[in-house]
Write a protein that holds these residues in place. Structure first.
Motif, short mmCIF file in Angstrom:
data_model
loop_
_atom_site.label_atom_id
_atom_site.label_comp_id
_atom_site.label_asym_id
_atom_site.label_seq_id
_atom_site.Cartn_x
_atom_site.Cartn_y
_atom_site.Cartn_z
N TYR A 179 0.84 -1.19 0.00
CA TYR A 179 0.00 0.00 0.00
C TYR A 179 0.88 1.25 0.00
CZ TYR A 179 -3.33 -3.53 1.54
OH TYR A 179 -4.09 -4.65 1.62
N PRO A 180 0.33 2.41 -0.38
CA PRO A 180 1.16 3.62 -0.50
C PRO A 180 1.67 4.14 0.84
CG PRO A 180 -1.16 4.13 -0.92
CD PRO A 180 -1.05 2.64 -0.89
N TRP A 181 1.12 3.71 1.96
CA TRP A 181 1.54 4.21 3.26
C TRP A 181 2.62 3.34 3.91
CZ3 TRP A 181 -3.67 3.14 2.19
CH2 TRP A 181 -4.11 1.86 2.54
N GLU A 182 3.16 2.39 3.20
CA GLU A 182 4.19 1.53 3.78
C GLU A 182 5.28 1.29 2.74
OE1 GLU A 182 2.24 -2.15 4.73
OE2 GLU A 182 2.25 -2.84 2.65
N GLY A 183 6.48 0.97 3.24
CA GLY A 183 7.56 0.63 2.32
C GLY A 183 8.92 1.07 2.84
N ARG A 184 9.94 0.78 2.05
CA ARG A 184 11.31 1.20 2.35
C ARG A 184 11.41 2.72 2.19
NH1 ARG A 184 13.41 -1.65 -1.22
NH2 ARG A 184 13.69 -0.10 -2.86
N VAL A 185 12.02 3.39 3.16
CA VAL A 185 12.15 4.84 3.12
C VAL A 185 13.31 5.21 2.20
CG1 VAL A 185 12.50 6.95 4.46
CG2 VAL A 185 11.29 5.01 5.48
N GLU A 186 13.03 6.07 1.22
CA GLU A 186 14.07 6.58 0.35
C GLU A 186 13.96 8.10 0.29
OE1 GLU A 186 14.13 4.73 -3.46
OE2 GLU A 186 14.57 2.73 -2.65
N VAL A 187 15.12 8.74 0.30
CA VAL A 187 15.17 10.19 0.22
C VAL A 187 16.04 10.58 -0.97
CG1 VAL A 187 14.82 10.56 2.68
CG2 VAL A 187 17.14 10.30 1.80
N LYS A 188 15.87 11.81 -1.42
CA LYS A 188 16.61 12.31 -2.57
C LYS A 188 17.47 13.49 -2.16
CE LYS A 188 15.83 13.58 -7.43
NZ LYS A 188 14.80 13.92 -8.43
N HIS A 189 18.75 13.44 -2.55
CA HIS A 189 19.67 14.52 -2.23
C HIS A 189 20.60 14.73 -3.41
CE1 HIS A 189 22.21 17.19 0.09
NE2 HIS A 189 23.27 16.45 -0.21
N ASN A 190 20.69 15.99 -3.85
CA ASN A 190 21.55 16.33 -5.00
C ASN A 190 21.27 15.43 -6.21
OD1 ASN A 190 22.74 18.41 -3.62
ND2 ASN A 190 24.62 17.29 -3.12
N GLY A 191 19.99 15.17 -6.45
CA GLY A 191 19.61 14.41 -7.62
C GLY A 191 19.70 12.91 -7.48
N GLN A 192 20.10 12.40 -6.31
CA GLN A 192 20.25 10.97 -6.10
C GLN A 192 19.27 10.45 -5.07
OE1 GLN A 192 24.74 10.92 -5.41
NE2 GLN A 192 24.47 9.02 -6.58
N TRP A 193 18.59 9.34 -5.41
CA TRP A 193 17.77 8.65 -4.44
C TRP A 193 18.64 7.69 -3.62
CZ3 TRP A 193 13.07 9.93 -3.07
CH2 TRP A 193 12.26 10.64 -3.95
N GLY A 194 18.37 7.59 -2.34
CA GLY A 194 19.10 6.67 -1.48
C GLY A 194 18.28 6.29 -0.28
N THR A 195 18.80 5.41 0.55
CA THR A 195 18.07 4.85 1.68
C THR A 195 18.55 5.45 3.01
OG1 THR A 195 19.63 3.01 1.84
CG2 THR A 195 17.68 2.69 0.45
N ILE A 196 17.87 5.05 4.09
CA ILE A 196 18.24 5.44 5.45
C ILE A 196 18.61 4.18 6.22
CG2 ILE A 196 17.43 6.45 7.62
CD1 ILE A 196 15.58 8.24 6.04
N CYS A 197 19.72 4.23 6.91
CA CYS A 197 20.15 3.07 7.70
C CYS A 197 19.29 2.93 8.95
CB CYS A 197 21.62 3.27 8.10
SG CYS A 197 22.31 1.86 9.01
N ASP A 198 19.10 1.68 9.41
CA ASP A 198 18.21 1.45 10.56
C ASP A 198 18.88 1.66 11.91
OD1 ASP A 198 19.81 -0.79 10.84
OD2 ASP A 198 18.27 -2.22 10.22
#
Length: 601
Positions: A179-198
């Motif tokens: 569903y759209p309210w759940e999933g792996r968190v990804e953020v974008k910085h300087n044009g690059q998508w990446g993840t957050i460490c747990d």
């Protein structure tokens, strides 16, 4: 106009419309965001044609303020930026509208289309040698025509490259969930998508992430998962050791490592569930809140359910989700309660009748169907249960068709009290001439009212009258500056949730907090007005999402002539303006005219 004064320190208003393939948006450093646009102010001045060339050199075009909301935001932002400038020293900005061919037909430079929406100040456009459009600071950034050769005016550019939801100069999204309210968190910085460490990620961090994504605070129902619960991401790991208090509005306000610095692998990517265990459900076009066309909110859009295979079990699940008894529900087919106009969300439903979430039933999948709106399903529920379902993490939203007569309560601060006194002397009286619609208004304005007073006030009113069809709230002006925006927003939302439980069949109306010349908790007018703006936007969106309404007062500005000497209460003339807008809004909402969730449209 030739009597204007132009100043060399005017700024550029750049508007960028950014899009990524994923549909998420972001603004670069220093840009101001509104919906799908990013506004930037920088120092430069050019003639209109040079401004157009400058925008094109950026891969952009001169800004097109083609609708009310975008134009109103630009006006509000510039008025706020130059709040402490007098009217003669405010700055001015070219936009992309011109009459370059001297035909008196004003067209947008980028699209070549004739302007449908305009915001000319009185007496403009005046013609002659003036064929280009300027946002005119002298009278609050209404439009004025000006000579295109003027080279001392700032410019506004719009970069046409799509749509996205912004996260300051970055972006955020959830990937890999069902569903759209759940999933792996990804953020974008300087044009690059990446993840957050747990590492060190906890419920406070989850709350901030979900708040950024636009989900309501959910009283602890949000969840987080480590160890790449929704799969490993790709690309860089952008954030590690995130440490939020839970009150921040943005992850950038939290303690964390610098961008790209981490000691993690993608097997430690963090995921969240923003607590939306069931979609918001509502019934539309019934004679009461117990019946109507079924609409559900999926992926942020209200849509209908096809009547193929829709029967009593499916109706029972819908009624249970709304807090009504499951047994005895009646189902309707063939758009019995009228045809919807949004997407068709579900088709070929097959429920057991014991589910607590309609999405737990078998179906073709979200937005997969072979139906038309002539097959929209409806239900009639068998009355409320004795308790609210514990797994509903967002407030129930009811649509009740107003009967005859229409009762309206107006609750708020001394702004409401002063308006009531003024209304008594108007031709339409305290009912604002809405008696012709068989509507009656009950005014309850209390000097010094703050948000925490609302519940007790409504409890008292409920002792003397049945719950209203419409409940208008004009509060929180006295709370601005008493706490951080996030705290105040949460407090207002909690009151709204309580109202929706206590008054389930009342339609809630948020009356925009007005600007002031003097605020109760701070002398920083610019900061207070920015807080006001953020609270109005978030609470209006919250209420509209639950089938409520929003009243705006775009013509009431931070100008001494608008206020009494105390800098808080409106002058008699502006009190009349406030009442006129309120009267127009209630007529609009009662008669269910187009664009009915907001007034003015």
């Amino acid at each position: 106009m030739n009597n204007l004064r132009w100043f060399p320190d005017d700024l550029i208003l750049n508007v960028k419309l950014l899009t990524s393939a994923s549909g998420a948006t972001g603004c670069q450093d220093g840009w101001e965001s509104f919906k799908d646009k990013c506004f930037l102010f920088s120092e430069d001045q050019k003639s209109w044609s040079d401004a157009e060339s400058h925008c094109k050199s950026l891969g952009a075009q001169l800004a097109e303020l083609k609708d009310f909301d975008t134009n109103e935001f630009a006006k509000h932002f510039l008025n706020l930026k130059y709040l402490f400038h007098d009217e003669q020293t405010r700055h001015n900005f070219f936009i992309g509208l011109s009459d370059q061919d001297h035909t008196s037909v004003w067209k947008w430079a980028g699209s070549g289309k004739t302007a449908d929406f305009t915001d000319w100040t009185s007496g403009e456009p005046s013609g002659g040698t003036e064929h280009c459009t300027v946002l005119w600071g002298y009278i609050g950034y209404w439009w004025n025509d000006e000579e295109c050769q003027k080279n001392s005016i700032s410019i506004s550019c719009v970069f046409l490259n799509g749509i996205s939801a912004f996260w300051f100069n970055n972006a955020i999204r959830l990937v890999g969930g069902q569903y759209p309210w759940e999933g792996r968190v990804e953020v974008k910085h300087n044009g690059q998508w990446g993840t957050i460490c747990d590492d060190f990620f906890d419920i406070n961090d989850t709350t901030v992430v979900c708040r950024m994504l636009g989900y309501n605070d959910t009283d602890g129902s949000v969840k987080y998962y480590g160890s790449s619960y929704f799969g490993r991401g790709y690309g860089p790991i952008l954030i590690d050791d995130l440490d939020c208090s839970g009150e921040e509005d943005d992850v950038s306000e939290c303690n964390r490592t610098d961008w790209f610095k981490n000691n993690c692998g993608h097997d430690e990517d963090v995921s969240v569930n923003c607590g939306v265990d069931i979609p918001i459900v509502r019934l539309v076009n019934g004679k009461s809140s117990l019946e109507g066309r079924v609409e559900i909110n999926a992926n942020g859009s209200w849509g209908t359910i096809c009547d193929d295979s829709f029967g009593v079990q499916e109706a029972n699940v819908i009624c249970g989700m709304l807090g009504y008894a499951k047994a005895g529900s009646v189902h309707y087919s063939g758009a019995h309660f009228g045809s919807g106009d949004g997407p068709i969300v579900l088709d070929d439903l097959n429920c057991r009748g014991t589910e607590t979430n309609i999405l737990d039933c078998q179906s073709r999948g979200l937005f997969q169907h072979n139906c038309g709106h002539g097959e929209d399903a409806g239900v009639a529920c068998n009355g409320p249960t004795t308790e609210v379902p514990s797994n509903i993490s967002t407030p129930n939203c009811y649509i009740s068709i107003v009967g005859d007569p229409v009762n309206v309560w107006i609750v708020g601060s001394s702004i409401v009290k002063h308006a009531f006194v003024a209304a008594r002397d108007r031709p339409g009286g305290v009912n604002l001439d809405l008696g012709r619609l068989n509507a009656s208004l009950w005014w309850q304005g209390k000097g010094g009212m703050i948000v925490k007073h609302v519940k007790s006030q409504l409890r008292t009113m409920k002792k003397y009258e049945d719950p209203p069809h419409f409940l208008i709230l004009h509060v929180a002006g006295n709370d601005i500056g008493s706490s951080r925006v996030g705290f105040l927003r949460n407090e207002i939302q909690n009151v709204i949730r309580w109202i929706m439980k206590e008054f389930p069949n009342s339609k809630l109306v948020w009356s925009q907090i007005l600007t002031r010349l003097k605020w109760r908790h701070s002398d920083d007018r610019k900061a207070m007005d920015l807080c006001r703006y953020r609270i109005n936007n978030s609470i209006a969106a919250f209420i509209i999402n639950c089938a409520g309404y929003y009243i705006k007062y775009p013509d009431i500005r931070a100008d001494q002539k608008f206020f009494q000497p105390d800098g808080v209460h409106l002058s008699p003339l502006r009190n009349e303006l406030w009442l006129n807008i309120l009267q127009g809004a209630m007529e609009h909402f009662i008669l269910k005219k187009d664009c009915a969730s907001t007034f003015p449209c």
